[in-house]
Design an enzyme around this catalytic site. Structure first.
Site, PDB file in Angstrom:
ATOM      1  N   GLU A  35       0.873  -1.143  -0.123  1.00  0.00           N
ATOM      2  CA  GLU A  35       0.069  -0.124   0.065  1.00  0.00           C
ATOM      3  C   GLU A  35       0.988   1.066  -0.205  1.00  0.00           C
ATOM      4  O   GLU A  35       1.967   1.232   0.690  1.00  0.00           O
ATOM      5  CB  GLU A  35      -0.880   0.188   1.233  1.00  0.00           C
ATOM      6  CG  GLU A  35      -1.846   1.128   1.195  1.00  0.00           C
ATOM      7  CD  GLU A  35      -2.559   1.220   2.376  1.00  0.00           C
ATOM      8  OE1 GLU A  35      -2.609   0.153   3.501  1.00  0.00           O
ATOM      9  OE2 GLU A  35      -3.605   2.083   2.646  1.00  0.00           O
ATOM     10  N   ARG A 261       5.599 -13.212   9.357  1.00  0.00           N
ATOM     11  CA  ARG A 261       6.104 -11.888   9.170  1.00  0.00           C
ATOM     12  C   ARG A 261       7.395 -11.745   9.844  1.00  0.00           C
ATOM     13  O   ARG A 261       7.766 -12.363  10.543  1.00  0.00           O
ATOM     14  CB  ARG A 261       5.107 -10.816   9.411  1.00  0.00           C
ATOM     15  CG  ARG A 261       4.928 -10.442  11.095  1.00  0.00           C
ATOM     16  CD  ARG A 261       3.705  -9.682  11.317  1.00  0.00           C
ATOM     17  NE  ARG A 261       4.139  -8.342  10.659  1.00  0.00           N
ATOM     18  CZ  ARG A 261       3.399  -7.640   9.746  1.00  0.00           C
ATOM     19  NH1 ARG A 261       2.600  -8.250   9.199  1.00  0.00           N
ATOM     20  NH2 ARG A 261       3.844  -6.498   9.550  1.00  0.00           N
ATOM     21  N   LYS A 271       4.203   0.531   9.672  1.00  0.00           N
ATOM     22  CA  LYS A 271       4.786   1.889   8.918  1.00  0.00           C
ATOM     23  C   LYS A 271       4.023   3.285   9.548  1.00  0.00           C
ATOM     24  O   LYS A 271       4.254   4.155   9.459  1.00  0.00           O
ATOM     25  CB  LYS A 271       3.901   1.912   7.457  1.00  0.00           C
ATOM     26  CG  LYS A 271       4.804   1.224   6.336  1.00  0.00           C
ATOM     27  CD  LYS A 271       4.020   1.328   5.029  1.00  0.00           C
ATOM     28  CE  LYS A 271       3.137   0.254   5.001  1.00  0.00           C
ATOM     29  NZ  LYS A 271       2.490  -0.091   3.456  1.00  0.00           N
TER      30      LYS A 271
HETATM   31  P1  ATP Z   1       3.005  -2.448   8.086  1.00  0.00           P
HETATM   32  O1  ATP Z   1       2.264  -3.317   9.004  1.00  0.00           O
HETATM   33  O2  ATP Z   1       4.358  -2.126   8.197  1.00  0.00           O
HETATM   34  O3  ATP Z   1       2.286  -1.130   7.880  1.00  0.00           O
HETATM   35  P2  ATP Z   1       1.535  -3.567   5.813  1.00  0.00           P
HETATM   36  O4  ATP Z   1       1.423  -5.084   5.845  1.00  0.00           O
HETATM   37  O5  ATP Z   1       0.551  -2.791   6.252  1.00  0.00           O
HETATM   38  O6  ATP Z   1       2.912  -3.179   6.611  1.00  0.00           O
HETATM   39  P3  ATP Z   1       1.599  -3.459   2.870  1.00  0.00           P
HETATM   40  O7  ATP Z   1       1.990  -2.397   2.028  1.00  0.00           O
HETATM   41  O8  ATP Z   1       0.306  -3.912   3.166  1.00  0.00           O
HETATM   42  O9  ATP Z   1       2.167  -2.923   4.619  1.00  0.00           O
HETATM   43  O10 ATP Z   1       2.808  -4.557   2.817  1.00  0.00           O
HETATM   44  C1  ATP Z   1       2.972  -5.171   1.437  1.00  0.00           C
HETATM   45  C2  ATP Z   1       3.498  -6.719   1.666  1.00  0.00           C
HETATM   46  O11 ATP Z   1       4.571  -6.636   2.411  1.00  0.00           O
HETATM   47  C3  ATP Z   1       2.191  -7.406   2.188  1.00  0.00           C
HETATM   48  O12 ATP Z   1       2.100  -8.569   1.418  1.00  0.00           O
HETATM   49  C4  ATP Z   1       2.755  -7.670   3.509  1.00  0.00           C
HETATM   50  O13 ATP Z   1       2.228  -8.734   4.219  1.00  0.00           O
HETATM   51  C5  ATP Z   1       4.198  -7.783   3.458  1.00  0.00           C
HETATM   52  N1  ATP Z   1       4.776  -7.265   4.621  1.00  0.00           N
HETATM   53  C6  ATP Z   1       4.612  -6.134   5.333  1.00  0.00           C
HETATM   54  N2  ATP Z   1       5.397  -6.448   6.797  1.00  0.00           N
HETATM   55  C7  ATP Z   1       5.925  -7.332   6.756  1.00  0.00           C
HETATM   56  C8  ATP Z   1       6.982  -8.120   7.452  1.00  0.00           C
HETATM   57  N3  ATP Z   1       7.351  -7.551   8.532  1.00  0.00           N
HETATM   58  N4  ATP Z   1       7.434  -9.414   7.228  1.00  0.00           N
HETATM   59  C9  ATP Z   1       7.060  -9.886   6.012  1.00  0.00           C
HETATM   60  N5  ATP Z   1       6.273  -9.364   5.135  1.00  0.00           N
HETATM   61  C10 ATP Z   1       5.713  -8.049   5.467  1.00  0.00           C
HETATM   62 MG    MG Z   2      -1.411  -3.913   4.647  1.00  0.00          MG
END
Ligand code: ATP
Ligand code: MG
Length: 561
Positions: A35, A261, A271
């Site tokens: 995102e 994760r 984020k």
């Molecule tokens: P955050 O929790 O940091 O805001 P998010 O999951 O909301 O992260 P996205 O932009 O939706 O952020 O993430 C893009 C991809 O990266 C998703 O498929 C998510 O599962 C993966 N991702 C995010 N954080 C991690 C992590 N700590 N380890 C592995 N994959 C991750």
């Molecule tokens: Mg997300």
């Protein structure tokens, strides 16, 4: 970019391999779906290396897709930074750059289909009421009074939602699934909401936006994704993922697979929290070298290979676990050790005057660029009567085991001469040593003496009049607690490490350090790995970042390697 360690396949790569073997798929198609509401961090690198890695390993495509369904938090600047970061990590998407917002028309048509099938309805409950009606894990949900609206009425209301006739929150579109489901995600989830916000791509065309769960599975399906890989928190969303695609009878139904994760000690990963650090000026920006963002790591001096190695080393599993920050630090050391040229820089200089060395004489000594890699060649360093050494390499009253400089003690200058300390001058007011006087042994050029006498210690130095003045930033971990998020009662920012940065303004480097290109990694002998800061360093004011310390101290390294 190969898998260096011959590890067995992780469970996801095994599933992919099996699907190719049985002919279920000819090629996998994966995607990385961030995102654009912030910069990518080291956790995203895990997902990038997995998704794009499967692409590379199978000579197949991995799509780059922006999951841009929430215009209130998303920006073009984030899109740009994400693309830069993925490329920098060494991956490409070819023509496969997509945006969920590209599918808004199709998503709308699919919503109409759900309404027509009696599988979605417009609900007038407020967001609070919807939450209340949803129930809990122990209490069943309560049906919305609007649940049994006619198809005609739903079509009309949804159309009017689209046309902007209602205020935000006045109504929404919900999937009609099961208010008694043990899975809360299945209790008539909202799939469209009204949001009168400007979208960074679609502008003001839409005032209703599809929700993540609804959008994601359909986007995957439109793109012909085979394996939709996500983190474990989406496990409970999988029934909804499947319900949407099954109910719409989409021609393509990707398989969602969840993995654990990345959790890394001494940092926060969300984020939302990283944004707080940026907005509230706890750090210089998203690319502050202490941030575990990809751009922060890049500016700090991490290599893409070190981050890929890290992701390969931690592997892919199904169980939540914590990885120690030290593992990441080791990866960059291991990557830089064989390649980074060695140079000399004195971080905390004190002047040494070699009294028996001619005043105006300058000679050149030869230094190896990399002691273990002769291919890297040699360079010359100017040597003269006045040099700088590290303040901590001198002791007024050293113990026996101190193999560096002290009154009457002899030490080897790296690639230079043996020097012996005769006297020193101390500023009595401050207690600081201001000058150390030595004599050198002219026979010991290059670091050994013809009489074969033993000199245990070797120290680094730079010629005073040829030295490059520079600022060096020594970074430490941004948080002083292993898990800044552990205690829900304490704000994570309470755990910020007050000593996460130490700025040394008066460092003296060897001449060549004036000309390194920004970001170029070198080892400062005995100190660690460093690079010129790509943002702050200029010709007039050199600023170097410490990437990581050396694992071993110089003392353990053999004298004449
Ligand atoms: P955050 O929790 O940091 O805001 P998010 O999951 O909301 O992260 P996205 O932009 O939706 O952020 O993430 C893009 C991809 O990266 C998703 O498929 C998510 O599962 C993966 N991702 C995010 N954080 C991690 C992590 N700590 N380890 C592995 N994959 C991750
Ligand atoms: Mg997300």
């Amino acid at each position: 970019m190969e898998n260096k360690t011959e590890k067995p396949l992780d469970f996801i790569r095994q599933i992919v391999a099996d699907d190719l073997k049985t002919g279920k798929h000819l090629k996998p198609v994966t995607r990385f779906p961030p995102e654009p509401n912030g910069f990518l961090h080291i956790g995203h690198a895990k997902s990038i290396c997995l998704n794009f890695g499967i692409g590379v390993e199978n000579n197949a495509n991995c799509h780059m897709r922006f999951d841009d369904t929430n215009p209130s938090k998303e920006e073009q600047a984030y899109v740009d930074s994400i693309l830069t970061d993925v490329k920098w990590l060494g991956f490409g998407w070819g023509d496969n750059l997509f945006y969920a917002s590209d599918y808004f028309d199709q998503l709308y048509d699919y919503a109409i289909q759900l309404i027509n099938q009696g599988d979605a309805y417009v609900c007038d409950l407020t967001p609070d009421q919807i939450r209340e009606y949803r129930g809990t894990l122990t209490d069943p949900g309560k049906e919305s009074p609007n649940r049994n609206r006619s198809v005609g009425e739903n079509l009309d209301l949804f159309e009017r939602m689209k046309n902007g006739e209602f205020e935000e929150g006045a109504c929404c579109l919900r999937a009609k699934i099961d208010m008694n489901s043990p899975n809360l995600n299945m209790r008539d989830p909202v799939i469209y909401r009204i949001l009168k916000a400007h979208h960074h791509r679609t502008g003001d065309k839409w005032c209703i936006y599809p929700m993540y769960d609804y959008t994601h599975c359909i986007s995957d399906s439109i793109e012909g994704i085979t394996h939709s890989l996500c983190t474990l928190e989406f496990e409970d969303h999988r029934p909804l993922y499947d319900w949407v695609l099954d109910t719409l009878k989409t021609p393509c139904h990707p398989r969602q697979i969840e993995f654990a994760r990345l959790n890394l000690t001494y940092t926060v990963m969300s984020k939302r929290k990283l944004l707080q650090l940026v907005k509230e000026n706890y750090v210089e920006g998203w690319d502050d070298p202490r941030m575990l963002t990809i751009s922060g790591l890049r500016r700090r001096g991490y290599t893409p290979a070190s981050i890929r190695d890290f992701c390969a080393e931690i592997g892919i599993g199904k169980r939540e676990s914590w990885i120690d920050m030290g593992v990441l630090e080791n990866c960059v050391r291991n990557d830089l050790n064989p390649i980074a040229p060695r140079m000399m820089c004195v971080l905390d200089p004190v002047k040494v005057i070699i009294d028996n060395y001619p005043e105006d004489k300058v000679e050149e000594v030869t230094a190896k660029n990399h002691p273990q890699d002769p291919e890297q060649g040699t360079r010359t360093l100017p040597f003269s009567r006045e040099i700088y050494i590290e303040r901590e390499d001198f002791m007024e009253d050293p113990p026996k085991k101190f193999f560096r400089l002290g009154p009457g003690r002899e030490v080897r200058l790296r690639y230079g001469y043996y020097i012996t300390c005769d006297s020193y001058i101390k500023d009595e007011a401050t207690g600081q040593i201001t000058e150390i006087h030595c004599t050198y042994d002219p026979e010991s050029k290059g670091g050994s003496s013809p009489d074969g006498r033993k000199v245990k210690g070797t120290i680094h130095w730079v010629s005073a009049k040829h030295a490059t003045p520079m600022t060096v930033k020594l970074y430490d971990r941004l948080f002083s607690s292993e898990n800044p998020d552990a205690d829900k009662e304490v704000d994570f920012k309470e755990h910020l490490n007050p000593n996460s940065i130490l700025i040394l303004e008066n460092c003296m480097g060897e001449p060549a350090l004036a000309d390194l290109e920004p970001g170029k990694q070198v080892q400062f002998e005995r100190q660690g790995y460093f690079c010129p800061d790509s943002v702050e360093s200029t010709k007039d004011k050199l600023v170097y970042n410490r990437i990581v310390t050396l694992r071993d101290s110089w003392e353990k390294v053999k004298d004449n390697e």
